[in-house]
Structure formats: structure tokens, C-alpha cells
Scaffold this motif. Sequence first.
Motif, PDB file in Angstrom:
ATOM      1  N   ARG A 221       0.815  -1.220   0.000  1.00 16.82           N
ATOM      2  CA  ARG A 221       0.000   0.000   0.000  1.00 16.82           C
ATOM      3  C   ARG A 221       0.847   1.268   0.000  1.00 16.82           C
ATOM      4  NH1 ARG A 221      -2.344  -1.323   5.646  1.00 16.82           N
ATOM      5  NH2 ARG A 221      -4.215  -1.620   4.409  1.00 16.82           N
ATOM      6  N   ARG A 242      -2.275  -2.542  -2.755  1.00 17.67           N
ATOM      7  CA  ARG A 242      -3.278  -2.474  -1.702  1.00 17.67           C
ATOM      8  C   ARG A 242      -3.724  -1.021  -1.545  1.00 17.67           C
ATOM      9  NH1 ARG A 242      -2.907  -5.563   4.147  1.00 17.67           N
ATOM     10  NH2 ARG A 242      -5.093  -5.244   4.741  1.00 17.67           N
ATOM     11  N   HIS A 243      -5.010  -0.838  -1.367  1.00 18.19           N
ATOM     12  CA  HIS A 243      -5.568   0.503  -1.280  1.00 18.19           C
ATOM     13  C   HIS A 243      -5.061   1.199  -0.020  1.00 18.19           C
ATOM     14  CE1 HIS A 243      -8.615   3.688  -0.862  1.00 18.19           C
ATOM     15  NE2 HIS A 243      -8.773   3.568  -2.168  1.00 18.19           N
ATOM     16  N   ALA A 244      -4.586   2.432  -0.186  1.00 17.33           N
ATOM     17  CA  ALA A 244      -4.056   3.186   0.947  1.00 17.33           C
ATOM     18  C   ALA A 244      -5.169   3.631   1.866  1.00 17.33           C
ATOM     19  CB  ALA A 244      -3.264   4.394   0.447  1.00 17.33           C
ATOM     20  N   THR A 245      -4.929   3.566   3.166  1.00 14.20           N
ATOM     21  CA  THR A 245      -5.947   3.949   4.140  1.00 14.20           C
ATOM     22  C   THR A 245      -6.175   5.456   4.159  1.00 14.20           C
ATOM     23  OG1 THR A 245      -4.217   4.010   5.842  1.00 14.20           O
ATOM     24  CG2 THR A 245      -5.471   1.961   5.604  1.00 14.20           C
ATOM     25  N   THR A 246      -5.229   6.232   3.635  1.00 16.54           N
ATOM     26  CA  THR A 246      -5.376   7.693   3.626  1.00 16.54           C
ATOM     27  C   THR A 246      -6.320   8.177   2.528  1.00 16.54           C
ATOM     28  OG1 THR A 246      -3.409   7.860   2.225  1.00 16.54           O
ATOM     29  CG2 THR A 246      -3.085   8.053   4.606  1.00 16.54           C
ATOM     30  N   ARG A 247      -6.654   7.328   1.570  1.00 13.04           N
ATOM     31  CA  ARG A 247      -7.541   7.732   0.471  1.00 13.04           C
ATOM     32  C   ARG A 247      -8.978   7.296   0.800  1.00 13.04           C
ATOM     33  NH1 ARG A 247      -6.776   9.309  -4.675  1.00 13.04           N
ATOM     34  NH2 ARG A 247      -4.532   8.954  -4.496  1.00 13.04           N
ATOM     35  N   LYS A 248      -9.924   8.230   0.643  1.00 14.47           N
ATOM     36  CA  LYS A 248     -11.312   7.943   0.965  1.00 14.47           C
ATOM     37  C   LYS A 248     -11.880   6.888   0.033  1.00 14.47           C
ATOM     38  CE  LYS A 248     -15.774  10.198   1.718  1.00 14.47           C
ATOM     39  NZ  LYS A 248     -16.527  11.472   1.663  1.00 14.47           N
ATOM     40  N   ARG A 293     -13.074  -4.920  -3.066  1.00 18.95           N
ATOM     41  CA  ARG A 293     -13.047  -5.271  -1.635  1.00 18.95           C
ATOM     42  C   ARG A 293     -13.359  -6.754  -1.495  1.00 18.95           C
ATOM     43  NH1 ARG A 293     -16.379  -1.477   2.148  1.00 18.95           N
ATOM     44  NH2 ARG A 293     -18.135  -2.314   0.914  1.00 18.95           N
TER      45      ARG A 293
END
Length: 472
Positions: A221, A242-248, A293
Amino acid sequence: MGSLNHSRCREQISFLRRQFLQDGGLPFTDVLSEQSILDALSQNGIRWKERVYSPLVTLWVFLGQILSTDQSCASAVARLIAHRISCNQSPCSSETSAYCQARKRLPEKFFSDVARRTGRALDEIAKAEWLWHGRRVYLYDGTTVKMPDTADNQSEYPQPSYQRPGLGRPMARVCTVFSLSCGAVVDMAICAYSGKGQSELGLLRRLMDIFRPGDIMVADRLMCSWAELTALQTRGVDFIVRHATTRKLDFRRGQRLGKDDQIVNWPKRRGRTKASNAYRKNLPDNLKVRVCRIQIARPGFRSKVLVVATTLFDPIEYPKEELASLYRKRWNVELDIRSLKTTLQMDMLRCKTPDLVRKEIWTHVLAYNLIRTIMARAAHEADIEPRTISFKMTLQTLNAFQPVLANLRRCPSDFRHQLYDQMIAAISVHRVGDRPDRFEPRKIKQPTRKHHDFLHVHRHEAKRQILAGLTE
């Protein structure tokens, strides 16, 4: 340096190739080809006089030093003396100065060229059955290596700021592109541990040219960055990160492909620095991304959620379950880095100047790729995948056969091929166990009896305390 002796050069190339089973006309025997070595020598303008430590002999001794459990220069020179005596040649001096000077004379680009050519050649001839949907997949990740605490190393690769001066070691950041199919190192970038542009994202920009249209990059990520992913897409390179947690994340918007599966547009964001804005200037205004997801359920455990971002948009050809399975194979890059740093002992380097440190790193990469070549040949003979063969056992088998391989020049070709076949058969037996979803408690059965306190002050101060009787 003097002129190039072509007959002597080809003899030394033939000897070097025999040490890694690169003759015989069988599959995977032209990875370290004579032409690639000659091209690396000519492109770097290398000429030499007739001496003990010619460039190819120096490279062979350096490789033997990397592959040995004892990586000292004295041990490497001793192996050369033993080899010269076995070939009825006069022994050279056991002093290491001539060998160290020979390593300094060779340009760094020679080591990097040979290592890159070997990795790319192995990746090119990988069998179609080892690819993913007929496409080449590359794993990208970074790590760090340490080196001796000298003034030269500290000036170019300073120790981390969180370490007290005098108590740490110089540290370099190394980012590597591995081939998923055969495990070869295709390319690598080296920089200081910290500073502007000295990050894994910054090094990815340097390595962009290694990817070709149709390739797939898999990364963690941390690589989920708009600028780098957009640059890959403009080159025709797909990615799975992996999708970054900082991006909505909002699955109510975008083009719906299925449950928890959609295509969205990520608009361009302003960079934090002028260099970042200049890099983004020529990139498109939007990045089209597929976001999936996946619920990961294991009996007896809580379900986990994995969100991946990719440019593989076809949900029929690339179902999200297959995307999750491919992303799971990203863990292979951690195992490959462990093979480099632990099995080949690259974690702590030995050279005392920055240029020799980089040469040592590239020689580790060359040794790693040559071992992967032997594993690929064993996998081809046994009709299995290369990653199912143990890297460490391949190294141990190669070290066991090295004394015999060094004296095969006078042996008949039939005996040489028979020896190769026996070695390949011994390597293919050692398989890595397939244990998906394995877990172990983070406990040990018996505590270790060897315990050492940490050094909390400068070494000279600790010595002074011992002399004063303050500590034991």
C-alpha cells in the motif's frame, strides 16, 4: 591497462560459466552468456594486462566470497590459491591487497551490467506455464543494508537520525524489482536511507524504464501513490496495489462491476514539493482505477477485509478473487529479500568505501540470479515451478559441488553432463512446503542461555568504565 587477450578472455569466461552450470546447450544455460560478458567488458572500456587478478578472475573470486559462509577476503584468496595449485599453476600471494586493488580497478557499472543482464535473460526465457494469465508480473519492494562504520560510508550513507552519533552504522536503502515467475532480480536502485528523493517511491521513479507495456507490477500500500501509478498506466503497465488507508473509499460511486467491485477516477492532486509538481505536470488529470473489496474468511478466525486497486478492469478475465490471490503472492518479495539478506548475508556488508559497497551489493545480486538460474533449470527438468524449490538448499548443493566444478575443464563432456544432471536432481528434491494459512504462536519453548546487555554509551567510554571498575 593493456590490450584485451581474446583467447585468454574466452577461456576465463568458459570457466566462469561452468561454475554455474552455464554450458551444455540445455535450457537455461545461456543466461550468463559469453556475449553478455564481452559486451559488459567492452561497453565499460575494460582492458587489462596478463596478471593473476584479471577482471574475470576477480569477478569469480568475488562471487565465491559472496557464496561462502566465510566472506572474508583472506578466505577468498585462499580458495584462489587452492584452485591455481590444482590446475598446476604457480600459487599467488596469500596477501589480500592485490585482490582488493583489483576490485577497485573494475568500474561499478561492470558489476551492475552483468547482474542486470543475467536477471533479464532469465526472466525472458521463463516458461509460459510460470506466467500469470500469460503476462509477466514483477514484485517491487525496498529494504535496508548496513555497512562498516567508516568516514567515507557515513558521508554518503549516513546512519539514521534516531541513532546516537558513534553508536550506529551507515545505512543504505535498496529497492528491488523481482520477477514473480522465476524470482530473478531484474533491476535495483540504491540510495541513502533518508533525504529528498531517497524513498521507495523516489526509487520507483528511477526504475520505471524497466517495465514494458503489458507488464504487471504488484506492490504494497505504500506504492498506492497517484503520481507513480499514473506514470505506470501511461506506459501501458498495469498494477495491483493495496488501497491506501489515507484515500477515501466510497463504493456508492463509480462504475459498478459487481458487489464491492467498481471503477473510479482519482483526480490529480497537488504535490508537496516543487519537484513533485514538476513530475506530475505532464501526467493526465485523472487516473482510472478499479477498486475491489474482498472478504477473507478462515474457519475459527475473524474475517478480514482486503481492498486492492488495479488497472485490470475486465471482471470476467480477472475476477476479484484472482486479484486477491495474485496480491497474496506479493509475499514472495519478502522471501526473496530474506534470501538476499540472510541466506547470502547481504544484511551486513564488508566493504569500507561507498563504491565498493555498491559493487558488493551488485555482486550479491549476480550470485542470487545465478542461483535462481540453477533453480529454474532444476524446475524445468522436474516439471515444477521454480519457487517450489528451496533457495538455501540450492546454495548448499552448489557450494558442495564447487570444488568439482572448478576442475571440469579436462573432463569429457559426457562426464560433465552427467555431473550436472546429478546436481540438478539433488536440487529438485528439496522442495518448499506449501502451507497456506499456517500460523504459529509467538513463543519459544525454552529461553536462550546466552544473554548480552546492550551498549548504551560510546565504546571508548564503556572501556573507560571497565578500567575504572564501574562495570564488569
